[in-house]
Each structure stands twice: as structure tokens, then as C-alpha cells.
Scaffold this motif. Structure first.
Motif, mmCIF file in Angstrom:
data_model
loop_
_atom_site.group_PDB
_atom_site.id
_atom_site.type_symbol
_atom_site.label_atom_id
_atom_site.label_comp_id
_atom_site.label_asym_id
_atom_site.label_seq_id
_atom_site.Cartn_x
_atom_site.Cartn_y
_atom_site.Cartn_z
ATOM 1 N N PRO A 362 -2.557 -52.237 26.653
ATOM 2 C CA PRO A 362 -2.831 -52.307 25.212
ATOM 3 C C PRO A 362 -4.291 -52.003 24.861
ATOM 4 C CG PRO A 362 -1.558 -54.206 25.930
ATOM 5 C CD PRO A 362 -1.994 -53.498 27.162
ATOM 6 N N SER A 363 -5.209 -52.393 25.722
ATOM 7 C CA SER A 363 -6.624 -52.131 25.450
ATOM 8 C C SER A 363 -6.897 -50.634 25.437
ATOM 9 C CB SER A 363 -7.512 -52.812 26.502
ATOM 10 O OG SER A 363 -7.376 -54.214 26.439
ATOM 11 N N LYS A 364 -6.334 -49.933 26.399
ATOM 12 C CA LYS A 364 -6.503 -48.477 26.436
ATOM 13 C C LYS A 364 -5.836 -47.838 25.223
ATOM 14 C CE LYS A 364 -6.005 -44.468 29.459
ATOM 15 N NZ LYS A 364 -5.636 -43.983 30.819
ATOM 16 N N ALA A 365 -4.692 -48.388 24.821
ATOM 17 C CA ALA A 365 -3.982 -47.856 23.648
ATOM 18 C C ALA A 365 -4.851 -47.975 22.402
ATOM 19 C CB ALA A 365 -2.668 -48.613 23.454
ATOM 20 N N LYS A 366 -5.530 -49.119 22.223
ATOM 21 C CA LYS A 366 -6.400 -49.302 21.060
ATOM 22 C C LYS A 366 -7.573 -48.324 21.085
ATOM 23 C CE LYS A 366 -5.387 -54.227 20.318
ATOM 24 N NZ LYS A 366 -5.944 -55.600 20.344
ATOM 25 N N THR A 367 -8.130 -48.101 22.291
ATOM 26 C CA THR A 367 -9.245 -47.159 22.435
ATOM 27 C C THR A 367 -8.811 -45.744 22.066
ATOM 28 O OG1 THR A 367 -10.244 -48.502 24.174
ATOM 29 C CG2 THR A 367 -10.939 -46.207 24.041
ATOM 30 N N LEU A 368 -7.615 -45.351 22.509
ATOM 31 C CA LEU A 368 -7.091 -44.020 22.202
ATOM 32 C C LEU A 368 -6.897 -43.845 20.689
ATOM 33 C CD1 LEU A 368 -4.511 -43.711 25.119
ATOM 34 C CD2 LEU A 368 -6.410 -42.125 24.702
ATOM 35 N N LEU A 369 -6.383 -44.892 20.020
ATOM 36 C CA LEU A 369 -6.221 -44.818 18.563
ATOM 37 C C LEU A 369 -7.575 -44.697 17.866
ATOM 38 C CD1 LEU A 369 -3.408 -47.400 17.686
ATOM 39 C CD2 LEU A 369 -3.284 -44.917 17.594
ATOM 40 N N LYS A 370 -8.540 -45.451 18.363
ATOM 41 C CA LYS A 370 -9.879 -45.405 17.778
ATOM 42 C C LYS A 370 -10.476 -44.013 17.940
ATOM 43 C CE LYS A 370 -14.334 -47.798 17.801
ATOM 44 N NZ LYS A 370 -15.136 -48.885 18.433
ATOM 45 N N ASN A 371 -10.295 -43.413 19.114
ATOM 46 C CA ASN A 371 -10.804 -42.063 19.361
ATOM 47 C C ASN A 371 -10.129 -41.029 18.464
ATOM 48 O OD1 ASN A 371 -12.486 -43.070 21.344
ATOM 49 N ND2 ASN A 371 -11.126 -42.506 23.044
ATOM 50 N N ALA A 372 -8.880 -41.352 18.050
ATOM 51 C CA ALA A 372 -8.156 -40.459 17.146
ATOM 52 C C ALA A 372 -8.501 -40.742 15.690
ATOM 53 C CB ALA A 372 -6.653 -40.613 17.361
ATOM 54 N N GLY A 373 -9.420 -41.708 15.455
ATOM 55 C CA GLY A 373 -9.837 -42.045 14.094
ATOM 56 C C GLY A 373 -8.832 -42.895 13.356
ATOM 57 N N ILE A 374 -8.016 -43.664 14.093
ATOM 58 C CA ILE A 374 -6.959 -44.472 13.474
ATOM 59 C C ILE A 374 -7.159 -45.941 13.838
ATOM 60 C CG2 ILE A 374 -4.470 -44.936 13.420
ATOM 61 C CD1 ILE A 374 -4.051 -41.943 14.010
ATOM 62 N N GLU A 375 -7.203 -46.803 12.839
ATOM 63 C CA GLU A 375 -7.276 -48.238 13.085
ATOM 64 C C GLU A 375 -5.937 -48.915 12.841
ATOM 65 O OE1 GLU A 375 -10.438 -50.063 10.983
ATOM 66 O OE2 GLU A 375 -12.012 -48.844 11.934
ATOM 67 N N THR A 376 -5.259 -48.511 11.764
ATOM 68 C CA THR A 376 -3.906 -49.019 11.494
ATOM 69 C C THR A 376 -3.006 -47.835 11.179
ATOM 70 O OG1 THR A 376 -4.379 -49.322 9.141
ATOM 71 C CG2 THR A 376 -4.756 -51.214 10.604
ATOM 72 N N ASN A 406 2.954 -53.485 17.240
ATOM 73 C CA ASN A 406 2.276 -54.319 16.240
ATOM 74 C C ASN A 406 0.973 -54.889 16.799
ATOM 75 O OD1 ASN A 406 2.246 -55.758 13.606
ATOM 76 N ND2 ASN A 406 2.453 -57.577 14.902
ATOM 77 N N HIS A 407 0.944 -55.142 18.105
ATOM 78 C CA HIS A 407 -0.244 -55.712 18.746
ATOM 79 C C HIS A 407 -1.415 -54.744 18.774
ATOM 80 C CE1 HIS A 407 2.514 -58.707 21.055
ATOM 81 N NE2 HIS A 407 2.163 -59.169 19.867
ATOM 82 N N ILE A 408 -1.161 -53.457 18.600
ATOM 83 C CA ILE A 408 -2.281 -52.503 18.576
ATOM 84 C C ILE A 408 -2.493 -51.929 17.163
ATOM 85 C CG2 ILE A 408 -1.958 -51.896 21.010
ATOM 86 C CD1 ILE A 408 -0.859 -49.156 19.978
ATOM 87 N N GLY A 409 -1.866 -52.553 16.170
ATOM 88 C CA GLY A 409 -2.097 -52.167 14.783
ATOM 89 C C GLY A 409 -1.159 -51.106 14.246
#
Length: 545
Positions: A362-376, A406-409
Motif C-alpha cells: 500500500p505504501s508503494k501504491a500511495k507513492t505511485l498515485l502521488k507521482n501521477a499527481g493524484i491524491e484521491t 479505500n486505504h490508498i484514497g
């Protein structure tokens, strides 16, 4: 007027069906069992497997009503003649010539009486209907011919030639290694040309060819009541070993609890697709046999790559890393499936151990979303709730995936759907689809070409809607090579491309499980083309002979 509730109405229909079965069986041979009842998981989408990719339709039609030219003999996938007694392949691999069996009769029904046996004209009619868009019966199927369209069948077969009444030749544009496997699938059935001509001459709806079927199989269609039952009677003129019982009834229960309760009370002798909790409940029941075998399937989550932000590989990767597949296997399958790290299941001859580097993180998943410019992110996920071989509890799996994301937004809206109404929806409106694939034969092409080729998009088999020319080139090359070692190498290259691009998230290769009453003799359920009820025997009946 007396108004009946739906459960009471179902009971009335069921009792009526059994009463009819009892009356009719009394008119048949007295030394045969009266009938067999199968608890099915749903309604067929058609009574012609040419027109659908549904496993429910396959079970209800292929081995029961129809035959193909060739068939799989065993679980090992050996080919044998069915309506064809032999075949020959030209040295260049471009002509497949089939010698047909003699004196095979089509069904006599209350709506059609054939005047001649099966011959080459029926083979030409059955496949030209699919190939020729000007054929009078081509457009009768409003769903098209998804199995053949996804394999680009019309681009493979140049023409079909009748050499004489008992000999027919398929001419191909290029060598096609999976061609025999394609003809052995449940979709490659043979229809009666004479029946089609009868429909045209009598002004009845042409769609009857798909809904009031006529075939050469072990059972003759009698009656269908949606959401209730399908009735068949034994084909007394069957060309192969006839079934031992006079009647076959499919009782239709889309609800798993109803299927299980009717099986436990012995209202049916065989039941489809039990949940894992059902299996655990029945393990110690000495009247139940649980048939378990390795499946040739794949459960997966498809990303619609035509829709932003799923066209971004980092978003697809993030979703993949956020889903705890081990938990899915434990909670949904309970040791009856293997985690899918590849597209091909271990039962495939082209399978090779391979890691797609997807693991729960999940931590890597959140980082990947952040790198894609997506928070939710809010997405919809279409889910086929009906039990399938590859996933008997899709609703539960969908809820677990929803929780993980849901845990990664990522907020997921679950939208239940069935393949019957799939084409009536805006098919490009989905973001994710939780579904699966059950191969029609042993050739690896049956996984890769429908699910990932450009040709698979139109018939809605390629649900990632990803057309990648380099992948198509490899797929086409693999089809033209007979050498299995060389083909396997190409399919591994294809697996690598898929692992790099994340069009889908492979989830599981499920075992195929069927519940049987122990009064039935043991038999092998073919994992490729559905249950052949003609092969089932009743121990008590056999012991009396």
C-alpha cells in the motif's frame, strides 16, 4: 383470482416439471432411470453457443444438444473425432480436410422433423453463417459471434468447400496452429441447414434457430422457462452411446443458497459452483461426492485503458499494489485456487513460472498515485455477481478490493452487471471490471488472443480495450508455428509485455468444483467444454443390469 408469491410459483413450476418428467418417463423404456436433475447457476444467454461466450450456455447446450466435428477426449485435452471420423492437414498447413461420419440423425422435435441425415451441407451452413455477413442467418444473432470474432476467425478461414456429402475442406489464409483446438471448442457446433430452410419457408422467426434448437446431441430440447428450468429428453436416435436416463432437467437457481438447499434435499443430483463455505459444510456428508480438478481459467481485474487516469501506467500499478491478493485467495477461495502471477494457468502446456513483480504494498501504491499527481480518486468497478468457475463469490471479492483501494484514497463504486445486459449499457463507461476467463480448449492462444488482441476489443473480450501492434504481431506469429517449444517462447515474450504494461491484474487460477450425489457413478468433468451429462451413470441402475 388467486395470487401466488414468487417462491410458491417456483415450487409449482418445479413440481409440474417433475410430474411431467414422471409421466413422460413412464412412456419410455421401463428399465431406464427416469431422469437426472442438475442445479444450474443461471439462465443460458442462447441455446446456440456460437452466439455467446457464456459458460452457462455451454453447459446447457454443447454436450447436451449439439456436437462438433471434433472434441476433447479427456482432461488431458486429446483430440478425437466427433461428427468427423478423421481429418487430414495439407503439408503447407493451409487445408484441413474432414471425413464425416455416416447416417447421423438430427433431432426429431414437435417443431421440426428432418428428412435426411447430417452431411457436408450442414458444416458449410454452420460456419458460413459466422463468416459471411450476407448470409441470411448471420444477422439473426444480435450478440454476434464473440468467440469467433475475438479469434479473428474470418481472417483465418478463406473458404469452406464441400467435396462430397461426407467430405469437407477448410482453406486457410495462413497456417494456424490452434485451428483444430478452435474447431473442438463448445462454440464450433454443427447446425441443421434443413432446419434453417424450414424456418425460412414457414415464416416463423429465424431466431428460433438459436432458441428452439435442433442438433445431433444426446438430448433433445423440450422446454425452457427462464429462471425456472430447462427440460430435455433422451435422443433415442443418438449416434453415440446414449445416456442411461430418459430425462434431463436443469433447475435454475441464481442464488447459491437455493442451489445448495435443493442439492442437500436431493432435489438435484448435481450442483454447480458451490461456495467454499458450502464445501466445508458438506465435507463430512457421506452422501456427497465433491469433484475437484485443476481449472483452465483466470480471474482478473481489467483496467479500461481508454479512460483517464487509467491510461496512466502508474495508476494501474498503484491499484495493483494496493490489492491484497493473498487475502482474496484466503477469504474467497480457501485453498481452492492458486495466485495468478501469469495469464496462463499451470495446466497449460505453455505455462512457465514467472513473476510480474506485483505484491501487496500500500505504501508503494500511495507513492505511485502521488507521482501521477493524484491524491484521491473515484472509480466505478463493474462486477459480475453470478457465480462462475473462476470466481464463485465475486460480490465478496469486490467488497475486499473496494476496502483495499479505500486505504490508498481510491473510492470504488461497485456496479453489478450480467453479460446479458452488458451490450445494452455504455460499454465504455466502466473504469474497472472484475471478471474472468474460462478457456474453451488447451491452446494458449485461447487466453491471449481474445483477451489482449486488437480483434478482441469489438466483441468485448479484450476488456482493457488496449490495442498494442507489437503484441498483435507476436500473437499472429505464435499462431503460425506448429513447434510447441518455439510457440512457448513467444508466449513468454507476450507474458513479459503484459507484465510491463498492466492491462489487467491477474488474481487467481481456480479449481473447478462440482457437487454430486454419491448415487452417481464417478466420471470425469471436462474442464474445457462443460459437463457431458450423457457420460453420467447411476450406480443403482448399473448394478441392476
Amino acid at each position: 383470482m388467486i395470487s401466488m408469491t414468487q417462491p410458491l410459483l417456483r415450487l409449482v413450476h418445479f413440481i409440474s416439471a417433475l410430474f411431467i418428467l414422471f409421466i413422460v418417463s413412464g412412456c419410455e423404456r421401463s428399465n431406464a432411470p427416469s431422469g437426472l436433475v442438475y442445479c444450474s447457476e443461471g439462465n443460458p444467454e442462447s441455446f446456440n453457443p456460437q452466439t455467446t461466450a457464456s459458460n452457462i450456455t455451454t453447459d446447457a447446450t454443447f454436450h447436451q444438444i449439439y456436437n462438433g466435428l471434433i472434441n476433447y477426449k479427456t482432461r488431458a485435452g486429446e483430440l478425437e473425432g466427433s461428427l468427423a471420423k478423421s481429418w487430414h492437414i495439407s503439408e503447407d498447413g493451409l487445408i484441413y480436410t474432414f471425413i464425416l461420419k455416416d447416417n447421423i440423425q438430427f433431432h426429431h422435435t414437435d417443431y421440426f422433423t428432418p428428412t435426411r441425415p447430417f452431411n457436408a451441407d450442414d458444416v458449410l451452413f454452420s460456419f458460413n453463417r459466422i463468416l459471411n455477413k450476407q448470409h441470411p442467418f448471420h444477422s439473426v444473432s444480435i450478440t454476434g459471434y464473440p468467440f469467433f470474432e475475438s479469434l479473428a476467425f474470418s481472417q483465418r478461414v478463406k473458404k469452406i468447400v464441400k467435396l462430397n456429402n461426407n467430405e469437407v475442406a477448410f482453406h486457410l489464409y495462413q497456417a494456424d496452429a490452434p485451428f483444430l483446438s478452435t474447431l473442438s471448442s463448445a462454440h464450433s457446433i454443427i447446425l441443421s441447414k434443413e432446419y434453417a430452410e424450414h424456418l425460412m419457408s414457414t415464416n416463423v422467426p429465424l431466431r428460433n434457430i438459436d432458441w428452439r434448437p435442433v442438433g445431433t446431441g444426446a438430448f433433445v430440447f423440450v422446454e425452457y422457462l427462464p429462471n425456472e428450468y430447462i427440460r430435455y429428453r433422451r435422443n433415442e436416435n443418438y449416434w453415440d452411446t446414449p445416456p442411461v436416463f430418459n430425462q434431463l432437467i436443469f433447475n435454475i437457481f441464481t442464488n447459491n443458497v437455493q442451489r445448495l438447499s435443493h442439492f442437500i434435499t436431493q432435489d438435484c443430483e448435481i450442483s454447480a459452483l458451490p461456495k467454499i463455505s458450502d464445501i466445508n459444510y458438506l465435507k463430512n456428508n457421506d452422501k456427497v461426492y465433491i469433484d475437484v480438478q485443476n481449472g483452465h481459467n483466470l480471474a482478473y481485474l481489467a483496467f479500461n485503458m481508454e479512460k483517464p487516469p487509467l491510461d496512466n501506467i502508474h495508476v494501474r500499478q498503484a491499484i495493483s499494489f494496493a490489492i491484497n491478493r493473498r487475502n482474496l485467495l484466503h477469504s474467497v477461495y480457501r485453498n481452492t485456487a492458486q495466485q495468478a502471477n501469469t495469464i496462463l494457468p499451470p495446466s497449460s502446456w505453455a505455462f512457465s513460472k514467472h513473476s510480474n513483480n506485483i505484491h501487496y504494498n500500500p505504501s508503494k501504491a500511495k507513492t505511485l498515485l502521488k507521482n501521477a499527481g493524484i491524491e484521491t480518486l473515484s472509480l466505478n468497478m463493474w462486477v459480475q455477481y453470478s457465480a462462475r468457475v473462476y470466481n464463485t463469490d465475486a460480490e465478496k471479492m469486490a467488497e475486499l478490493i473496494q476496502s483495499d483501494l479505500n486505504h490508498i484514497g481510491i473510492k470504488i463504486k461497485i456496479i453489478p452487471f450480467t453479460w446479458v445486459n452488458f451490450e445494452h449499457k455504455n460499454i465504455r463507461s466502466y473504469d474497472l471490471i472484475l471478471t474472468g476467463w474460462n478457456s474453451a480448449n488447451t491452446d494458449p492462444n485461447d487466453f491471449f488472443y481474445p483477451l489482449f488482441s486488437c480483434a478482441g476489443i469489438a466483441p468485448s473480450n479484450n476488456l482493457s480495450r488496449w490495442c498494442f501492434p507489437k503484441l498483435d504481431t507476436l500473437l499472429d506469429k505464435a499462431r503460425t508455428i506448429q513447434n510447441k517449444a518455439k510457440r512457448k517462447n513467444l508466449y513468454q515474450q507476450i507474458e513479459n509485455i503484459l507484465a510491463e504494461n498492466y492491462p489487467i491484474l491477474p488474481i487467481a487460477h481456480a479449481k473447478e468444483i462440482t457437487l454430486l450425489d454419491k448415487s452417481l457413478s464417478s466420471f470425469q468433468i471436462n474442464p474445457y467444454n462443460g459437463i457431458a451429462f450423457e457420460n453420467i451413470h447411476i450406480k443403482a441402475f448399473k448394478e441392476k443390469q
